[in-house]
Design an enzyme around this catalytic site. Sequence first.
Site, short mmCIF file in Angstrom:
data_model
loop_
_atom_site.label_atom_id
_atom_site.label_comp_id
_atom_site.label_asym_id
_atom_site.label_seq_id
_atom_site.Cartn_x
_atom_site.Cartn_y
_atom_site.Cartn_z
N GLY A 89 0.81 -1.22 0.00
CA GLY A 89 0.00 0.00 0.00
C GLY A 89 0.85 1.26 0.00
O GLY A 89 0.54 2.23 -0.70
N CYS A 90 1.93 1.25 0.77
CA CYS A 90 2.81 2.42 0.85
C CYS A 90 3.54 2.65 -0.46
O CYS A 90 3.74 3.79 -0.88
CB CYS A 90 3.79 2.25 2.00
#
Length: 177
Positions: free
Chosen positions: A68-69
């Site tokens: 996600g990052c």
Amino acid sequence: MNKIFLSAIFSFVTLAIMPAAETQKQPATGASAPDFKLTAGDGSQVSLKDYRGKWVVLYFYPKDFTSGCTMEAKNFQRDLTKYEQAGAVVLGVSVDSAQSHKEFCAKEGLNFKLLADPDAKISAQYGSTMEYQGAKMATRNTFLINPKGEIAKVYTGVKPTEHSEEVLKTLAELQKG
């Protein structure tokens, strides 16, 4: 394969505990943004006051190299020219080390600064911390800061896939007045 599996589990756990982080108190819209001095991945010292007169997208994220990052960072990178044209800079903050940020930027081709907040002090000032396996980490929150250094918009519980477009839209609306 194990790295992919662990990354997926970490991302799932991070998302599962996000609602608890949203109950923290973030600086209010209109308030002065808390100043800071943090080390960037390139080794430079970065202070919020260095960007007075510009719009700042200050985004907090849990961990370098997680799915996600990485997606969120790549989307900010993809739109970086649009931010620059709008007179805005993008700054990412996590509890990872400056060395981790340097490696993450190199691997993903990121051309904006990622700032190391290893003791989570700045993340806490922005109401953007969570506990994970006994350690503090940054939560996925973003603060749009106006050229006067005031919080113009607060985003909590950010969805990485669409967040950059959301911030660009808000930035355009705020600049129109």
